[in-house]
Scaffold this active site. Structure first.
Site, PDB file in Angstrom:
ATOM      1  N   SER A 164    -106.607  26.944 130.080  1.00 16.22           N
ATOM      2  CA  SER A 164    -107.861  26.530 129.446  1.00 16.22           C
ATOM      3  C   SER A 164    -107.855  26.884 127.967  1.00 16.22           C
ATOM      4  CB  SER A 164    -109.034  27.248 130.144  1.00 16.22           C
ATOM      5  OG  SER A 164    -110.206  27.150 129.371  1.00 16.22           O
ATOM      6  N   TYR A 210    -112.779  35.630 133.189  1.00 12.62           N
ATOM      7  CA  TYR A 210    -112.172  34.332 133.560  1.00 12.62           C
ATOM      8  C   TYR A 210    -111.036  34.001 132.576  1.00 12.62           C
ATOM      9  CZ  TYR A 210    -111.405  29.381 133.116  1.00 12.62           C
ATOM     10  OH  TYR A 210    -110.795  28.159 132.954  1.00 12.62           O
ATOM     11  N   LYS A 221    -106.680  33.680 132.902  1.00 13.75           N
ATOM     12  CA  LYS A 221    -105.831  32.573 132.438  1.00 13.75           C
ATOM     13  C   LYS A 221    -104.740  33.108 131.498  1.00 13.75           C
ATOM     14  CE  LYS A 221    -107.807  29.100 134.552  1.00 13.75           C
ATOM     15  NZ  LYS A 221    -107.110  28.414 135.656  1.00 13.75           N
TER      16      LYS A 221
HETATM   17  C1  WQD Z   1    -120.420  23.168 125.974  1.00 15.07           C
HETATM   18  C2  WQD Z   1    -121.448  23.252 124.853  1.00 15.07           C
HETATM   19  C3  WQD Z   1    -122.829  25.231 124.950  1.00 15.07           C
HETATM   20  C4  WQD Z   1    -124.823  24.098 128.702  1.00 15.07           C
HETATM   21  C5  WQD Z   1    -116.555  26.330 129.367  1.00 15.07           C
HETATM   22  C6  WQD Z   1    -115.498  27.350 129.638  1.00 15.07           C
HETATM   23  C7  WQD Z   1    -114.139  26.710 129.564  1.00 15.07           C
HETATM   24  C8  WQD Z   1    -114.081  25.519 130.490  1.00 15.07           C
HETATM   25  C9  WQD Z   1    -115.193  24.530 130.155  1.00 15.07           C
HETATM   26  C10 WQD Z   1    -113.110  26.197 132.570  1.00 15.07           C
HETATM   27  C11 WQD Z   1    -121.584  24.664 124.259  1.00 15.07           C
HETATM   28  C12 WQD Z   1    -123.672  23.971 125.155  1.00 15.07           C
HETATM   29  C13 WQD Z   1    -124.001  24.095 127.593  1.00 15.07           C
HETATM   30  C14 WQD Z   1    -126.245  24.033 128.535  1.00 15.07           C
HETATM   31  C15 WQD Z   1    -125.930  23.948 126.159  1.00 15.07           C
HETATM   32  N1  WQD Z   1    -114.185  25.922 131.842  1.00 15.07           N
HETATM   33  N2  WQD Z   1    -124.543  24.015 126.339  1.00 15.07           N
HETATM   34  N3  WQD Z   1    -126.732  23.950 127.248  1.00 15.07           N
HETATM   35  O1  WQD Z   1    -118.641  26.806 127.179  1.00 15.07           O
HETATM   36  O2  WQD Z   1    -117.337  25.020 125.893  1.00 15.07           O
HETATM   37  O3  WQD Z   1    -116.441  25.866 128.050  1.00 15.07           O
HETATM   38  O4  WQD Z   1    -116.438  25.252 130.265  1.00 15.07           O
HETATM   39  O5  WQD Z   1    -111.968  26.047 132.273  1.00 15.07           O
HETATM   40  O6  WQD Z   1    -113.170  27.646 129.942  1.00 15.07           O
HETATM   41  O7  WQD Z   1    -115.548  28.321 128.605  1.00 15.07           O
HETATM   42  O8  WQD Z   1    -118.454  24.430 128.053  1.00 15.07           O
HETATM   43  O9  WQD Z   1    -120.111  22.833 128.939  1.00 15.07           O
HETATM   44  O10 WQD Z   1    -120.587  25.330 129.150  1.00 15.07           O
HETATM   45  O11 WQD Z   1    -120.727  24.214 126.901  1.00 15.07           O
HETATM   46  O12 WQD Z   1    -126.400  23.875 125.010  1.00 15.07           O
HETATM   47  O13 WQD Z   1    -127.042  24.057 129.501  1.00 15.07           O
HETATM   48  O14 WQD Z   1    -122.737  22.927 125.367  1.00 15.07           O
HETATM   49  O15 WQD Z   1    -123.508  26.166 124.125  1.00 15.07           O
HETATM   50  O16 WQD Z   1    -121.829  24.529 122.870  1.00 15.07           O
HETATM   51  P1  WQD Z   1    -117.775  25.600 127.192  1.00 15.07           P
HETATM   52  P2  WQD Z   1    -120.012  24.202 128.355  1.00 15.07           P
END
Ligand code: WQD
Length: 332
Positions: free
Chosen positions: A124, A148, A152
């Site tokens: 990741s 997590y 990885k």
């Molecule tokens: C994306 C953007 C949030 C939810 C994570 C893991 C990564 C991978 C993918 C496993 C960010 C914003 C999110 C919400 C929001 N997982 N957001 N409101 O954090 O980039 O990555 O998931 O492999 O390892 O770290 O993905 O979709 O959670 O967030 O504003 O309800 O959306 O702040 O900017 P992230 P995400």
């Protein structure tokens, strides 16, 4: 090729199995169904008109693994199985270290025992931590801020040490950016249980009025509109990247890591706007506090994967938004 796919009924695993079967490969799945459903195996058959062999079980079950390697000729293993929720890993670190690390060690030991030394590993972009600059290249410093991500990073280190100790090993480490979307059939996709952690599954549930509104985690980042920027990639493009990586490890030796991203970054508000435009729906949102551990921006330089694997993402943000919504409409 004959492939064993651990976690093959999961979101990315199931889409990868579809691409492998469509490519004419033979596929065996092992999955403990802790974050997926048995019916996905039937959906894969409905899409491809071909059958994957399915074993329900845990990759930490050494006897089960040995029986699978005893019974089937396996050329390459694609290892998806593992827990993947950042927030949950902070609350339950032991569960994450035990599941993600022990399963990988058990798998590598049995692979070694049966002289199967070709693996594609699901890593990741989280291993890059808060990048010093953008876009991110594979030789950037690696660091993580949650259990997590640590699992990885540790597994990447284990695999690198393994390949350096035994030159017969051939390993591709795939660092995913933000996988979203679903197969165009709407038969498989991302259906997290309960309240989604990730952005797209949350937007989708607001669009179908299962949730009232999206909480936008902060709009005071140093980005185009203050909200978080990420490299969203269609899960089918990601799946095709695994097929390319499997061919690479089948025909080579050594270990290497590859970014699987589009190279384009989009903010939360850009994603909301695009989703509304493509699907002709309204997505209510409120700006709230930043989420602990989030970084401002993250997107890939995917050129190395193109050079080495002959792969690049082809689907558009419109495709990602349309396919995500289509899946939930067919399966809600
Ligand atoms: C994306 C953007 C949030 C939810 C994570 C893991 C990564 C991978 C993918 C496993 C960010 C914003 C999110 C919400 C929001 N997982 N957001 N409101 O954090 O980039 O990555 O998931 O492999 O390892 O770290 O993905 O979709 O959670 O967030 O504003 O309800 O959306 O702040 O900017 P992230 P995400």
């Amino acid at each position: 090729m004959n492939l064993l796919v651990t976690g093959g009924t999961g979101f990315i695993g199931s889409h990868t199995v579809v691409e492998l079967l469509n490519n004419g490969d033979e596929v065996i799945i092992i999955d403990n169904l802790s974050n997926s459903k048995r019916e996905v195996v039937d959906k894969i058959k409905e899409i491809t008109k071909r059958e994957a062999i399915f074993y329900e079980g845990d990759v930490r079950n050494k006897e089960l693994l040995q029986s699978i390697f005893q019974k089937h000729k396996i050329d390459v293993v694609i290892h998806f199985a593992g827990y993947k929720a950042v927030g949950e890993s902070v609350a339950k670190p032991l569960m994450y270290y035990d599941n993600n690390l022990i399963s990988t060690l058990c798998l590598c030991e049995v692979m070694n025992e049966y002289k199967v030394k070709k693996m594609v590993f699901s890593s990741s972009a989280t291993v890059y931590g808060n990048p010093k600059s953008l876009p991110i290249k594979e030789d950037f410093p690696l660091s993580t801020t949650n259990p997590y991500g640590e699992t990885k990073l540790m597994i990447e280190k284990i695999l690198k040490d393994l390949a350096h100790a035994d030159k017969e090993w051939s390993i591709a480490i795939l660092r995913y950016f933000n996988p979203i979307g679903a197969h165009e059939s709407g038969l498989i996709g991302e259906s997290p249980n309960g309240i989604p952690n990730n952005l797209m599954p949350y937007i989708v549930k607001v669009a179908i009025h299962e949730l009232d509104h999206l909480n936008v985690f902060g709009n005071d980042y140093d980005t185009i509109d203050g909200t978080g920027v990420r490299d969203y990639i269609h899960v089918v493009d990601l799946a095709k990247g695994h097929l390319c990586a499997a061919k690479k490890v089948f025909n080579s030796h050594g270990v290497d890591a590859y970014n699987l991203g589009t190279g384009n970054g989009y903010s939360v508000l850009q994603m909301v706007k695009k989703f509304e435009e493509v699907n002709h729906v309204k997505v209510k949102y409120e700006i709230t506090q930043r989420r602990a551990g989030d970084i401002a921006a993250c997107y890939a330089d995917p050129s190395y994967a193109y050079q080495q694997l002959g792969w690049k993402a082809e689907k558009t943000l419109d495709d990602m938004c349309r396919d995500s919504y289509h899946f939930i409409q067919k399966n809600n």
